[in-house]
Design a protein around this motif. Sequence first.
Motif, PDB file in Angstrom:
ATOM      1  N   ILE A 124       0.846  -1.191   0.000  1.00  0.00           N
ATOM      2  CA  ILE A 124       0.000   0.000   0.000  1.00  0.00           C
ATOM      3  C   ILE A 124       0.883   1.242   0.000  1.00  0.00           C
ATOM      4  O   ILE A 124       1.739   1.401   0.872  1.00  0.00           O
ATOM      5  CB  ILE A 124      -0.914   0.007   1.245  1.00  0.00           C
ATOM      6  CG1 ILE A 124      -1.803  -1.242   1.261  1.00  0.00           C
ATOM      7  CG2 ILE A 124      -1.757   1.282   1.287  1.00  0.00           C
ATOM      8  CD1 ILE A 124      -2.527  -1.457   2.573  1.00  0.00           C
ATOM      9  N   ASN A 125       0.668   2.119  -0.986  1.00  0.00           N
ATOM     10  CA  ASN A 125       1.400   3.385  -1.051  1.00  0.00           C
ATOM     11  C   ASN A 125       0.803   4.306   0.012  1.00  0.00           C
ATOM     12  O   ASN A 125      -0.389   4.588   0.007  1.00  0.00           O
ATOM     13  CB  ASN A 125       1.253   3.983  -2.448  1.00  0.00           C
ATOM     14  CG  ASN A 125       2.086   5.229  -2.658  1.00  0.00           C
ATOM     15  OD1 ASN A 125       1.661   6.140  -3.336  1.00  0.00           O
ATOM     16  ND2 ASN A 125       3.275   5.292  -2.089  1.00  0.00           N
ATOM     17  N   VAL A 126       1.639   4.719   0.968  1.00  0.00           N
ATOM     18  CA  VAL A 126       1.196   5.590   2.063  1.00  0.00           C
ATOM     19  C   VAL A 126       2.058   6.848   2.076  1.00  0.00           C
ATOM     20  O   VAL A 126       3.212   6.821   1.628  1.00  0.00           O
ATOM     21  CB  VAL A 126       1.273   4.872   3.432  1.00  0.00           C
ATOM     22  CG1 VAL A 126       0.340   3.673   3.475  1.00  0.00           C
ATOM     23  CG2 VAL A 126       2.692   4.426   3.746  1.00  0.00           C
ATOM     24  N   PRO A 127       1.518   7.952   2.585  1.00  0.00           N
ATOM     25  CA  PRO A 127       2.340   9.167   2.656  1.00  0.00           C
ATOM     26  C   PRO A 127       3.496   8.973   3.639  1.00  0.00           C
ATOM     27  O   PRO A 127       3.336   8.383   4.705  1.00  0.00           O
ATOM     28  CB  PRO A 127       1.383  10.241   3.175  1.00  0.00           C
ATOM     29  CG  PRO A 127       0.025   9.645   3.164  1.00  0.00           C
ATOM     30  CD  PRO A 127       0.168   8.165   3.071  1.00  0.00           C
ATOM     31  N   CYS A 128       4.651   9.479   3.272  1.00  0.00           N
ATOM     32  CA  CYS A 128       5.817   9.436   4.160  1.00  0.00           C
ATOM     33  C   CYS A 128       5.677  10.543   5.203  1.00  0.00           C
ATOM     34  O   CYS A 128       4.967  11.531   4.989  1.00  0.00           O
ATOM     35  CB  CYS A 128       7.110   9.668   3.370  1.00  0.00           C
ATOM     36  SG  CYS A 128       7.434   8.469   2.071  1.00  0.00           S
ATOM     37  N   LYS A 129       6.395  10.396   6.307  1.00  0.00           N
ATOM     38  CA  LYS A 129       6.373  11.409   7.365  1.00  0.00           C
ATOM     39  C   LYS A 129       6.893  12.751   6.865  1.00  0.00           C
ATOM     40  O   LYS A 129       6.494  13.793   7.370  1.00  0.00           O
ATOM     41  CB  LYS A 129       7.200  10.946   8.561  1.00  0.00           C
ATOM     42  CG  LYS A 129       6.603   9.745   9.269  1.00  0.00           C
ATOM     43  CD  LYS A 129       7.535   9.219  10.350  1.00  0.00           C
ATOM     44  CE  LYS A 129       7.014   7.917  10.920  1.00  0.00           C
ATOM     45  NZ  LYS A 129       8.002   7.270  11.789  1.00  0.00           N
ATOM     46  N   ASN A 130       7.775  12.729   5.855  1.00  0.00           N
ATOM     47  CA  ASN A 130       8.318  13.979   5.320  1.00  0.00           C
ATOM     48  C   ASN A 130       7.459  14.566   4.205  1.00  0.00           C
ATOM     49  O   ASN A 130       7.846  15.525   3.557  1.00  0.00           O
ATOM     50  CB  ASN A 130       9.760  13.778   4.830  1.00  0.00           C
ATOM     51  CG  ASN A 130       9.850  12.848   3.631  1.00  0.00           C
ATOM     52  OD1 ASN A 130       8.849  12.404   3.071  1.00  0.00           O
ATOM     53  ND2 ASN A 130      11.073  12.535   3.230  1.00  0.00           N
ATOM     54  N   GLY A 131       6.293  13.960   3.953  1.00  0.00           N
ATOM     55  CA  GLY A 131       5.362  14.479   2.956  1.00  0.00           C
ATOM     56  C   GLY A 131       5.536  13.897   1.563  1.00  0.00           C
ATOM     57  O   GLY A 131       4.709  14.142   0.692  1.00  0.00           O
ATOM     58  N   GLN A 132       6.597  13.151   1.337  1.00  0.00           N
ATOM     59  CA  GLN A 132       6.788  12.561   0.014  1.00  0.00           C
ATOM     60  C   GLN A 132       5.863  11.367  -0.172  1.00  0.00           C
ATOM     61  O   GLN A 132       5.255  10.878   0.781  1.00  0.00           O
ATOM     62  CB  GLN A 132       8.254  12.172  -0.176  1.00  0.00           C
ATOM     63  CG  GLN A 132       9.164  13.395  -0.208  1.00  0.00           C
ATOM     64  CD  GLN A 132      10.570  13.028  -0.633  1.00  0.00           C
ATOM     65  OE1 GLN A 132      10.814  11.989  -1.242  1.00  0.00           O
ATOM     66  NE2 GLN A 132      11.518  13.892  -0.312  1.00  0.00           N
ATOM     67  N   ASP A 133       5.759  10.882  -1.401  1.00  0.00           N
ATOM     68  CA  ASP A 133       4.814   9.794  -1.701  1.00  0.00           C
ATOM     69  C   ASP A 133       5.515   8.492  -2.098  1.00  0.00           C
ATOM     70  O   ASP A 133       4.954   7.671  -2.809  1.00  0.00           O
ATOM     71  CB  ASP A 133       3.851  10.228  -2.805  1.00  0.00           C
ATOM     72  CG  ASP A 133       4.552  10.494  -4.131  1.00  0.00           C
ATOM     73  OD1 ASP A 133       5.794  10.478  -4.172  1.00  0.00           O
ATOM     74  OD2 ASP A 133       3.839  10.706  -5.131  1.00  0.00           O
ATOM     75  N   ASN A 134       6.727   8.264  -1.607  1.00  0.00           N
ATOM     76  CA  ASN A 134       7.471   7.066  -1.997  1.00  0.00           C
ATOM     77  C   ASN A 134       7.549   6.021  -0.878  1.00  0.00           C
ATOM     78  O   ASN A 134       8.460   5.213  -0.851  1.00  0.00           O
ATOM     79  CB  ASN A 134       8.887   7.449  -2.460  1.00  0.00           C
ATOM     80  CG  ASN A 134       9.712   8.116  -1.373  1.00  0.00           C
ATOM     81  OD1 ASN A 134       9.189   8.896  -0.585  1.00  0.00           O
ATOM     82  ND2 ASN A 134      10.999   7.833  -1.346  1.00  0.00           N
ATOM     83  N   CYS A 135       6.576   6.011   0.037  1.00  0.00           N
ATOM     84  CA  CYS A 135       6.557   5.025   1.117  1.00  0.00           C
ATOM     85  C   CYS A 135       5.514   3.949   0.838  1.00  0.00           C
ATOM     86  O   CYS A 135       4.426   4.236   0.341  1.00  0.00           O
ATOM     87  CB  CYS A 135       6.275   5.701   2.458  1.00  0.00           C
ATOM     88  SG  CYS A 135       7.674   6.674   3.053  1.00  0.00           S
ATOM     89  N   PHE A 136       5.888   2.718   1.191  1.00  0.00           N
ATOM     90  CA  PHE A 136       5.013   1.581   0.943  1.00  0.00           C
ATOM     91  C   PHE A 136       4.958   0.683   2.170  1.00  0.00           C
ATOM     92  O   PHE A 136       5.992   0.355   2.749  1.00  0.00           O
ATOM     93  CB  PHE A 136       5.519   0.763  -0.260  1.00  0.00           C
ATOM     94  CG  PHE A 136       5.439   1.512  -1.545  1.00  0.00           C
ATOM     95  CD1 PHE A 136       4.312   1.420  -2.343  1.00  0.00           C
ATOM     96  CD2 PHE A 136       6.482   2.328  -1.950  1.00  0.00           C
ATOM     97  CE1 PHE A 136       4.227   2.130  -3.520  1.00  0.00           C
ATOM     98  CE2 PHE A 136       6.421   3.038  -3.131  1.00  0.00           C
ATOM     99  CZ  PHE A 136       5.284   2.942  -3.925  1.00  0.00           C
ATOM    100  N   GLU A 137       3.729   0.299   2.533  1.00  0.00           N
ATOM    101  CA  GLU A 137       3.544  -0.677   3.605  1.00  0.00           C
ATOM    102  C   GLU A 137       3.405  -2.042   2.957  1.00  0.00           C
ATOM    103  O   GLU A 137       2.548  -2.257   2.093  1.00  0.00           O
ATOM    104  CB  GLU A 137       2.283  -0.368   4.411  1.00  0.00           C
ATOM    105  CG  GLU A 137       2.030  -1.376   5.508  1.00  0.00           C
ATOM    106  CD  GLU A 137       0.722  -1.131   6.227  1.00  0.00           C
ATOM    107  OE1 GLU A 137      -0.197  -1.975   6.083  1.00  0.00           O
ATOM    108  OE2 GLU A 137       0.616  -0.110   6.926  1.00  0.00           O
TER     109      GLU A 137
END
Length: 190
Positions: A124-137
């Motif tokens: 699942i693509n989730v927002p990163c804590k720094n606001g970027q969109d390259n985080c995945f669960e």
Amino acid sequence: MEESEAAHNIFPCISFSSSQRASSQSQPLTEKRSQRVQHLMMSPFGNWFSTCLNKSLPLETQHTLLGREQMFWREHHNEGSSSQDIQRQMRQINWDKGRCKPVNTILHGPREEIRDICTNPNSINVPCKNGQDNCFEGPNPYSVTVCREKGNSRPPDCRYNCNKEEQVKVTVACEKKQPVHLEGIHRVIQ
């Protein structure tokens, strides 16, 4: 005993002569040299090389040489989960730092599965804590060990309380389809 021989006895990982040291410092880090270092990290000598690199170079230089992906693996992955494995890894992480890392999470699981979090269609693509969109669960739970520094310890003798947790979902930041940062973990509610 020459200076380089004495240095080698103290730091067996470093074997540059004075002239080699001077010439290597003036050479820019090329893509080819970086690839050679990364290839060495993936070889059977990778753990030894990582330890030597960790003892001899500043953290910024390590990030440049190894790349963020290799730093992720060095700090956040260990298929072994024995207390000795974890404490050894924490010593390596803190060797050259001016302070002990307050908290570190180590993932236990096949490297390929963890790497696949970045490309798995079920992640699942989730927002990163720094606001970027390259985080995945990732879709699969993992066993992890969370180490918290005991306080008042200094490198290289950092002391940790480490606790293993089961059934934990992992979120990573990805670059070029590879994990480069452990964004967070949370327990799976059953």
